[in-house]
Design a protein around this motif. Structure first.
Motif: not given
Length: 75
Positions: A1-7, A11-21
């Protein structure tokens, strides 16, 4: 499984940035896949995105009127 940092953004939410990544990762994998195709196959795949690709462009004469006017500037 690939894991990314939140960056660097919280804001707005870490889940949003994970979706973008994740979308960015899928886009990059698609580009790498397209890179290793031969030219005819890649051109055929690109027609799925835009059906106008692969059709010849209409002939235009760009050197008829070389005067610089407002009409020629914006057209």
């Amino acid at each position: 499984m690939i894991q990314f940092r939140d960056g660097p953004f919280i804001r707005p939410h870490p889940v949003f940035w994970r979706v973008i990544l994740g979308i960015n990762l899928l886009y990059e994998l698609a580009l790498v896949f397209l890179l290793f195709q031969d030219l005819d196959t890649a051109q055929h795949m690109m027609t799925y995105l835009d059906s106008n690709l692969g059709k010849p462009l209409p002939e235009k004469s760009y050197g008829e009127d070389c005067s610089l006017t407002i009409k020629n500037f914006w057209v």
